[in-house]
Design a protein around this motif. Sequence first.
Motif, PDB file in Angstrom:
ATOM      1  N   LYS A   1      -1.137  -8.892 -13.907  1.00 43.71           N
ATOM      2  CA  LYS A   1      -1.924  -9.273 -12.741  1.00 43.71           C
ATOM      3  C   LYS A   1      -2.608  -8.009 -12.235  1.00 43.71           C
ATOM      4  N   HIS A   2      -3.920  -7.902 -12.478  1.00 41.73           N
ATOM      5  CA  HIS A   2      -4.657  -6.715 -12.052  1.00 41.73           C
ATOM      6  C   HIS A   2      -5.840  -7.101 -11.161  1.00 41.73           C
ATOM      7  N   ASP A   3      -5.620  -8.068 -10.286  1.00 42.64           N
ATOM      8  CA  ASP A   3      -6.649  -8.468  -9.333  1.00 42.64           C
ATOM      9  C   ASP A   3      -6.916  -7.328  -8.349  1.00 42.64           C
ATOM     10  N   THR A   4      -8.112  -7.300  -7.789  1.00 41.57           N
ATOM     11  CA  THR A   4      -8.427  -6.284  -6.787  1.00 41.57           C
ATOM     12  C   THR A   4      -7.786  -6.628  -5.444  1.00 41.57           C
ATOM     13  N   PHE A   5      -7.523  -5.591  -4.656  1.00 37.51           N
ATOM     14  CA  PHE A   5      -7.007  -5.687  -3.287  1.00 37.51           C
ATOM     15  C   PHE A   5      -5.542  -6.092  -3.186  1.00 37.51           C
ATOM     16  N   VAL A   6      -4.878  -6.381  -4.299  1.00 40.18           N
ATOM     17  CA  VAL A   6      -3.472  -6.785  -4.244  1.00 40.18           C
ATOM     18  C   VAL A   6      -2.675  -5.971  -5.257  1.00 40.18           C
ATOM     19  N   ASP A   7      -1.367  -5.909  -5.045  1.00 40.87           N
ATOM     20  CA  ASP A   7      -0.505  -5.161  -5.961  1.00 40.87           C
ATOM     21  C   ASP A   7      -0.564  -5.747  -7.367  1.00 40.87           C
ATOM     22  N   GLN A   8      -0.496  -4.869  -8.361  1.00 40.83           N
ATOM     23  CA  GLN A   8      -0.414  -5.312  -9.742  1.00 40.83           C
ATOM     24  C   GLN A   8       0.980  -5.864 -10.030  1.00 40.83           C
TER      25      GLN A   8
ATOM     26  N   LEU B   1      -2.616   1.738  -9.694  1.00 41.52           N
ATOM     27  CA  LEU B   1      -3.209   1.178  -8.482  1.00 41.52           C
ATOM     28  C   LEU B   1      -2.421   1.758  -7.321  1.00 41.52           C
ATOM     29  N   ILE B   2      -3.106   2.456  -6.422  1.00 35.45           N
ATOM     30  CA  ILE B   2      -2.439   3.195  -5.350  1.00 35.45           C
ATOM     31  C   ILE B   2      -2.937   2.662  -4.015  1.00 35.45           C
ATOM     32  N   MET B   3      -2.034   2.035  -3.270  1.00 40.00           N
ATOM     33  CA  MET B   3      -2.356   1.478  -1.970  1.00 40.00           C
ATOM     34  C   MET B   3      -1.302   1.936  -0.967  1.00 40.00           C
ATOM     35  N   PHE B   4      -1.634   1.838   0.315  1.00 38.64           N
ATOM     36  CA  PHE B   4      -0.737   2.274   1.374  1.00 38.64           C
ATOM     37  C   PHE B   4       0.047   1.096   1.943  1.00 38.64           C
ATOM     38  N   ASP B   5       1.321   1.336   2.232  1.00 34.37           N
ATOM     39  CA  ASP B   5       2.055   0.385   3.071  1.00 34.37           C
ATOM     40  C   ASP B   5       1.470   0.438   4.486  1.00 34.37           C
ATOM     41  N   GLU B   6       1.609  -0.661   5.196  1.00 38.37           N
ATOM     42  CA  GLU B   6       1.167  -0.735   6.591  1.00 38.37           C
ATOM     43  C   GLU B   6      -0.286  -0.288   6.740  1.00 38.37           C
ATOM     44  N   ASP B   7      -1.143  -0.895   5.938  1.00 39.05           N
ATOM     45  CA  ASP B   7      -2.579  -0.577   5.979  1.00 39.05           C
ATOM     46  C   ASP B   7      -3.390  -1.866   5.827  1.00 39.05           C
ATOM     47  N   PRO B   8      -3.236  -2.805   6.759  1.00 40.02           N
ATOM     48  CA  PRO B   8      -3.832  -4.130   6.577  1.00 40.02           C
ATOM     49  C   PRO B   8      -5.351  -4.139   6.520  1.00 40.02           C
ATOM     50  N   THR B   9      -6.008  -3.174   7.130  1.00 35.78           N
ATOM     51  CA  THR B   9      -7.475  -3.154   7.118  1.00 35.78           C
ATOM     52  C   THR B   9      -8.042  -2.221   6.061  1.00 35.78           C
ATOM     53  N   GLY B  10      -7.195  -1.485   5.363  1.00 34.74           N
ATOM     54  CA  GLY B  10      -7.660  -0.535   4.358  1.00 34.74           C
ATOM     55  C   GLY B  10      -8.123   0.792   4.919  1.00 34.74           C
ATOM     56  N   ALA B  11      -7.915   1.041   6.206  1.00 33.59           N
ATOM     57  CA  ALA B  11      -8.434   2.249   6.841  1.00 33.59           C
ATOM     58  C   ALA B  11      -7.788   3.516   6.288  1.00 33.59           C
ATOM     59  N   LYS B  12      -6.466   3.487   6.087  1.00 33.61           N
ATOM     60  CA  LYS B  12      -5.789   4.669   5.538  1.00 33.61           C
ATOM     61  C   LYS B  12      -6.298   4.974   4.131  1.00 33.61           C
ATOM     62  N   ALA B  13      -6.414   3.941   3.318  1.00 29.72           N
ATOM     63  CA  ALA B  13      -6.864   4.134   1.944  1.00 29.72           C
ATOM     64  C   ALA B  13      -8.272   4.714   1.905  1.00 29.72           C
ATOM     65  N   TYR B  14      -9.162   4.198   2.763  1.00 26.93           N
ATOM     66  CA  TYR B  14     -10.537   4.694   2.764  1.00 26.93           C
ATOM     67  C   TYR B  14     -10.590   6.161   3.166  1.00 26.93           C
ATOM     68  N   PHE B  15      -9.879   6.522   4.215  1.00 27.18           N
ATOM     69  CA  PHE B  15      -9.879   7.911   4.682  1.00 27.18           C
ATOM     70  C   PHE B  15      -9.326   8.834   3.594  1.00 27.18           C
ATOM     71  N   TRP B  16      -8.197   8.455   3.025  1.00 32.56           N
ATOM     72  CA  TRP B  16      -7.517   9.289   2.034  1.00 32.56           C
ATOM     73  C   TRP B  16      -8.354   9.445   0.767  1.00 32.56           C
ATOM     74  N   ASN B  17      -8.913   8.336   0.284  1.00 33.61           N
ATOM     75  CA  ASN B  17      -9.734   8.402  -0.922  1.00 33.61           C
ATOM     76  C   ASN B  17     -10.984   9.242  -0.701  1.00 33.61           C
ATOM     77  N   ASN B  18     -11.574   9.136   0.479  1.00 31.83           N
ATOM     78  CA  ASN B  18     -12.768   9.927   0.769  1.00 31.83           C
ATOM     79  C   ASN B  18     -12.430  11.419   0.814  1.00 31.83           C
ATOM     80  N   ALA B  19     -11.256  11.743   1.343  1.00 23.95           N
ATOM     81  CA  ALA B  19     -10.818  13.140   1.366  1.00 23.95           C
ATOM     82  C   ALA B  19     -10.569  13.654  -0.053  1.00 23.95           C
ATOM     83  N   LEU B  20     -10.025  12.811  -0.923  1.00 25.25           N
ATOM     84  CA  LEU B  20      -9.827  13.189  -2.322  1.00 25.25           C
ATOM     85  C   LEU B  20     -11.163  13.465  -3.002  1.00 25.25           C
TER      86      LEU B  20
END
Length: 424
Positions: free
Chosen positions: A199-206, A347-366
Amino acid sequence: MTWTNSKDAALRERAMAVIPNGMYGHQSVMLLPDDYPQFFDRAEGAYLWDVDGNRYVDFMCGYGPNLFGYGNAAIDQAYVERMKRGDTMTGPGQAMVELAEAMTAQVSHADWAMFCKNGTDATTMAMMIARNFTRKNTIVLAKGAYHGAAPWCTPLKNGVTEADRANQVFYEYNNVESLEAAVKAAGSDLAAIFASPIKHDTFVDQELPDPEYARRARALCDEHEALLIVDDVRAGFRLARDCSWSLVGVKPDLSAWGKAIANGHPISALLGADKARFAAATIYATGSFWFSAAPMAASLATMKLIRETDYLERTIALGERLRAGLDEAADRHGFSLRQTGPAQLPLIMFDEDPTGAKAYFWNNALLKRGVYFHPWHNMFMTTAMTDADIDHTIEAGDEAFKLLKAAGPLPPVEKLAFLHSMVD
């Protein structure tokens, strides 16, 4: 060098005048963080340079094709030598037969091969063959799975009619009861069950396939004289040197392949068992560039590396090194990551990140630190990566965690709210 995106911004402005929305399809960065580059200048090994000259360790690998490094010398040499003699000709070259022999020798369920250009071509042929084989119409698919961009399967339904999506029943991946209910709903009209290797759908855990689910899919197809189709376009030869479901001991009747099978040269494939040979021979499927010889030569060189090198073990080891290092860095700064699926398809996602804000900030910093990650799509490892590349990525991740912690609460990502309202 100092990160800048002025050339990319200028190209985007020009593109808006001559390309709908400036870009389209899965490589559009419209939904990614604002600073992500849309246009690139070159690629080599594990690295990607955008038009502004910024270099990145590229964990998207061209969305999957880069398995042995951008510009792999042996593969590209095979391509160029064949191209000099003739590529897109009035008929195929000898390489077509050789590649069919190589792939059927490599993939245990396969007795024959057909070649095309895109994963969508291969999955669409698989559907046609299943319907031709069974003289039935209904296909059973997992909810949220991606099988291509044709009207019957595109994830965005603008321009698609109800008739394009007729004769489809959906189930929950890895859920045996849901699969059985979908097959029951198909009734006597079942032509095929489609399954992704994981299962490799986008936005959800594999999710890895539950062996019970995979075996039940095989049994249901046998009971109903339908065909089992594994869509290995994205994961093919990244999980195993055989079809990915060989890892759970299940052989499909048909499997679709693409992306990594020629290390980025344009070719895809459909492999099948003898039982479906006549059905495959009696559909009409073709394309002006499907039989080009140079990509087939590149694929033969890629298959040789798949047979003779430790590429698989290497990409797994690199992925595990990355996973462990990022988990340690996240914990050090008080964050918790969800790293799901096989290590070589991270696939790397954050716990407690329902809006994706942490992921966006972190990925942009990377990104600003020379690492190209994706916040909601699985990524890929390439053999061209080194331990030093992974260590650089972990160090950049550590710095990005530090910045994320200092930023405090973040507003929701408006881009993703827009996406969720658009996708049915």
